[in-house]
Design an enzyme around this catalytic site. Structure first.
Site, PDB file in Angstrom:
ATOM      1  N   SER A   1       0.833  -1.202   0.000  1.00  0.00           N
ATOM      2  CA  SER A   1       0.000   0.000   0.000  1.00  0.00           C
ATOM      3  C   SER A   1       0.866   1.250   0.000  1.00  0.00           C
ATOM      4  O   SER A   1       1.982   1.258   0.538  1.00  0.00           O
ATOM      5  CB  SER A   1      -0.878   0.006   1.248  1.00  0.00           C
ATOM      6  OG  SER A   1      -1.477   1.275   1.428  1.00  0.00           O
TER       7      SER A   1
ATOM      8  N   SER B   1      -7.507   2.541  -5.620  1.00  0.00           N
ATOM      9  CA  SER B   1      -8.111   1.814  -6.733  1.00  0.00           C
ATOM     10  C   SER B   1      -9.621   1.719  -6.525  1.00  0.00           C
ATOM     11  O   SER B   1     -10.102   0.911  -5.739  1.00  0.00           O
ATOM     12  CB  SER B   1      -7.467   0.426  -6.877  1.00  0.00           C
ATOM     13  OG  SER B   1      -7.779  -0.128  -8.140  1.00  0.00           O
TER      14      SER B   1
ATOM     15  N   TYR C   1      -1.941  -0.100   9.698  1.00  0.00           N
ATOM     16  CA  TYR C   1      -2.126  -0.747   8.404  1.00  0.00           C
ATOM     17  C   TYR C   1      -0.850  -0.608   7.551  1.00  0.00           C
ATOM     18  O   TYR C   1      -0.288  -1.603   7.062  1.00  0.00           O
ATOM     19  CB  TYR C   1      -3.332  -0.129   7.692  1.00  0.00           C
ATOM     20  CG  TYR C   1      -3.473  -0.534   6.267  1.00  0.00           C
ATOM     21  CD1 TYR C   1      -3.667  -1.868   5.901  1.00  0.00           C
ATOM     22  CD2 TYR C   1      -3.397   0.418   5.244  1.00  0.00           C
ATOM     23  CE1 TYR C   1      -3.795  -2.232   4.566  1.00  0.00           C
ATOM     24  CE2 TYR C   1      -3.533   0.060   3.915  1.00  0.00           C
ATOM     25  CZ  TYR C   1      -3.721  -1.267   3.579  1.00  0.00           C
ATOM     26  OH  TYR C   1      -3.836  -1.630   2.264  1.00  0.00           O
TER      27      TYR C   1
END
Lengths: 273, 273, 273, 273, 273, 273
Positions: free
Chosen positions: E119, E174, E144
């Protein structure tokens, strides 16, 4: 004053500007050993000339006086101009206009090398947990640092265009001893200052080189590796002063920009045009 | 003028300095699309104000006028000042003193972003067989380039110290078409100039960013990768003009500094203080 | 052959060495458009001279013939010498001794620019998952790549010492089409080869520049950004050939050095003195 | 000779080429301490073998003799070949052909490590106001430096392809004392040369590493940081010789390329093929 | 879904984890074209298997299930695990423990390549006026991003230690279209996501490579040059969506960390253990 | 233990985790000099508390105990957790979960600085002929190194997000003396370890800084220049131990990964989940 000059080379006439300033007074007796004649200049009286000295009162903003000042000079140690954060006007006069006057005069009079007292305040807005080299882009912390960045660019121009060599010294904190915790990193002893200036005057080829002026302090934000060709090796250190300094200043406010940035208190001195 | 503005964002009042200069005249009708009111300034008359325009005669060296000029302004496109190599005095007035006046006024009046017409002459002493990025250290090719390097450092200071954002545009050669072989590399079409200024005005966060102002020319000395966050994408190119330019200038004297250095003929224009 | 030469510039006499080799035969009709006289050389017969052509049989290892070959030449496209991995002796003769002969002759006869067919095999021992620029240090994959690294260093010497300009083209795989999966990354179409050579011949200032010779392939190991000043822009790509190539070579043995390193099968061709 | 070898490790048979050359003669008695048998080679007579020595007359260009020379050798200190700027032919024979012969023989005879006397003249066209690392791209200052760049690339090939390790020493000026001002920067004492060679022979893993061979001189153009894994620490310095050197050579002509470039007078020695 | 798959190469069995997640659902029909059998996994029901599909319910934190899941798999597209900022425990289970389970299973079952959905939040604490490459050091913006940095390091370990190849995709945003001004820079269209994954699956050699997953947006903070060997070329752009996005979000609060840092609102989501 | 503490600064309460581990036992008496109260923690008994000591038994994986442990603490020297290559589960518990617990507790209890015992095994897959800086990207050599890379990224997050400062020490081999040839490069004496920790505790501003923990060994793979602001200067060296070490380990198998990579034998310790 170094017991023995680092080099037997002797310049004929060396000009020291800012001779009555804090560092100028310190350098006056030291630089005499490296030249036949030491021309001293300041914008105000600097006392009587000793043997081998010439005195020359000149305001750097006065173009004609600066041209006269450069006549017959082999090299310059330029400590003159404003050396602290101040309002814009005196900085403009001394460090912008004065620098242009100096280099134009040097060009017309054939002076070949200038040792320029630039400042660590050219890069004062880097943080104290960053290590930078003399190639770090300018992040001036005020009008003073800005004017020194201008001086470095001017020196670069006169090298690229006219072949006049300059060593720009981004001087840390040159005092008799470090006065606070920041200076444990930035301290430059007077003896090391002398070593640095002599190295800058005598290195065979310098083009326009930039080097931080700092002693061999344990803590440092500056890596002079790209300036090894200057041949400057500090012999002194702030380390012996550390206990006394830390005793005087036991704590640091990490939220204070003066503690966070390399420029220290300069980053808080308001520019005011 | 772009058929369709790149962005629907509208500034309230945008100041365009140097509005009667070569690029200022080109930008005047173009920038109107991006603001409610376009304030135009120049040191001399710039004709009558059209709808949505304000005119404001001001010499940048006049601090009071510059402060008045910034009142109520959201953003500035600063094309004013000297834009060619000239003697030191006008450059000092327009590009050194004028820049300090502009940023001090912006600070006091709360202007948040300035698009500053810097110049490729900040780095004019790099060679034409070198490819540099906006991070390349200044190597100005004259007093003009030196003053633009000063402007960039000033912009950096006002970002680090006061949070005023600047995009410094190191503009190449912005004309209706490339005039000589050097401009095949440095050409910036007027439409691309508009795209560049709009990108610089509307990019969400810029801090102090530097970007070369150049079209998508086949030959280039500049790599704008570190400025991709600006979002500038040139659509034009010098390539279609190449045959005509080469026919007019069939040979190059590789011993001429103007052919060797990126600054072209500027590197030979003598600085004279 | 490009429908329209990229540039109207015409050289008087251009020398193409290796004219009967694979790329030489391809370039022979193409380069005619860029010069008044195209001198062709090879160590063996190259057929009759067409209009505007001169043929000149010469072994590059024959110093006297090479000197004669350079007489009256403005620029050289040097495709001659050994172009595959071979035993040391022919590489020594053609690519080491022959290169020294060529540059010494160029120096004595006043040739100003050489476009040198170097090779990607100069850097063949980088891995296929690495992206390198023309500044990557040599990691030759055999005697052939080693001899091309020598050629680049020789070109650098003749630029630094004698001012002879060279563009060293680290050519990928220049064939009518890519023949295997490696060539999907290294493919250089003949039209792009022509574009590259013309750019290298006509860029105003090149000093000694190195550039990878490769089309605009989707997959690439090479970043030519530092050579943007050459002005080469590929127009072709291996992408259209990809399905056919992958159908012919559906799998890859990732333990095979030929699949792992950029030099492909060359990395396994044993050097043998 | 160091009073005490730096390491108790003993090689069985160590080959010293160029044993009758200037540095070879100096190293002959020193290297004996690090091996059981010291094989000495030169192309001419090198006197009688002392205890623990073997002598072997061999021309490096003679492939068969070089193969014989490498038989039974654990490691090589390769000081042989041409060590000054000379015409191309002897350099070709000794430093190009001879190097290929040496490495091919090493490969076939299982020699594992070679300490290669490269030279600072590989990078002689960098300026004396530049500080470079061993990763600096070659800028040879003549045929001699060019041949040493070839040798480094050859060593890289034999490491990447065959796993033969090399330390390439870009030796500065190794004499009994510095002879001129340039050597104040480039001086390598004989003791430090011994330290350097021993470090290169005994470092556990070297692959192909490049390191400048220089004492701990105050002024330096070379930063060996990327070669710290070699474990070389100079103990000597040119500094004590400085006053005498400067007295003998009080001034420098800064327009002389020999004063401007790191290669010194080599940059003016004409290559002549 | 691309009209025509980029490559005729067909994997036998490809595993898509996270198949019922947002991107998993989008990829499920797309990836079928590149394999004989598409194994789908998720921790909850993912609907009936279509022709050529296998479904496999597995919690990534369940080591035994993950081992079973990897049986007979040629390659993995790993979209599973937590994909937003959440409390530490689920991130630990899905993205730390789950990743170790996945790679251990891949090692034991001989899987050769994994495409890992990392990410942009791995580097979310870089500023929006900085341009970084895939080599930028991690500056995660929450648990995360931290877990994704862990995944990249794990992938590096399994490449260095066990030869399992990974392409780590630092995916931007996305979605079907960009939803706010930040996404104008970070938008990755579904078609480009497919192109990226196919390139990552089919590039001949990848070792462990990192690449930002982003379309060809005009404004970008990421420079994928070091990942050119992957052969990913985006065809889409956020540019067409810009007017609508800017109309919905006409102003930005530059004092909001979510506007200042690349990670956007993630930088403000409090980690809470 | 240093005869004289480097600094008179005294922390009120300093927490030393892992106090009964190898380095913890060494540090326990040393760190007492720098604080009023030294809180010691370990997951098992650590003996009776001496004057000025507090003992606190806590498993790092126990969130509540860790929170209690941090109460009233000014700074932490975190030596706790797993310190060798082990199966995944204990590493997960001690070095992943435990680290999150520690930093969450530090955040909630207002601890301002943590000195974190990271490890050279974060970068163990670099080769022994490479010199890297603390900015080198992680290449962990096992689960242990992987967990330390996680810890560094976590520290970066808590600095960027919450302003908690960390110095991550990539400790080499800290034993009473170097035990094998690898440790000649990686040795960190106990006195230097103390100097390093004290420097890390007392440097005015550190943000998140990474530094290799190594004495002044002649051979080194690590260049700490980017961490000069920490002010760590090693005083010891492995050099005096070299003869004994080399006598015990006279030869090295260069085909052994343990000899080739910086991580030594760790690179062969199989990760097993």
């Amino acid at each position: 004053m170094l017991a023995q000059p680092a080099s037997p080379l002797k310049l004929n006439r060396l000009l020291l500007t800012g001779a009555a300033g804090n560092l100028g007074r310190e350098l006056r007796p030291r630089l005499k050993a490296y030249c036949e004649v030491l021309r001293l200049s300041h914008r105000s009286d600097m006392g009587a000339a000793a043997a081998g000295e010439e005195t020359f009162i000149a305001d750097l903003a006065d173009k004609d006086r600066v041209h006269a000042m450069l006549t017959g000079v082999d090299a310059v140690v330029h400590m003159g101009g404003v050396s602290t954060e101040q309002p814009w006007e005196p900085i403009l006069a001394g460090n912008i206009v004065g620098m242009v006057n100096l280099y134009e005069a040097a060009r017309q009079h054939g002076t070949k090398r200038i040792v320029f007292a630039s400042s660590n305040h050219v890069t004062g807005f880097y943080r104290q947990d960053e290590v930078i080299t003399p190639r770090a882009a300018p992040r001036p912390d005020g009008f003073y640092g800005l004017s020194k960045a201008f001086g470095e660019d001017l020196a670069q121009l006169y090298w690229d265009r006219w072949g006049i060599e300059t060593v720009s010294l981004r001087i840390g904190s040159s005092f008799s001893e470090p006065r606070d915790r920041r200076m444990l990193a930035t301290y430059l002893s007077y003896d090391d200052l002398e070593r640095l200036i002599v190295a800058a005057l005598t290195a065979p080829i310098v083009g326009h080189s930039i080097i931080y002026g700092v002693s061999d302090n344990q803590t440092s934000w500056w890596d002079n590796t790209p300036a090894k060709h200057i041949g400057y090796r500090p012999q002194d250190s702030s380390d012996g002063f550390r206990p006394a300094v830390e005793a005087r200043q036991p704590s640091i406010d990490r939220h204070d920009p003066a503690a966070l940035y390399q420029g220290g208190a300069f980053v808080k001195a308001a520019p005011h045009g």
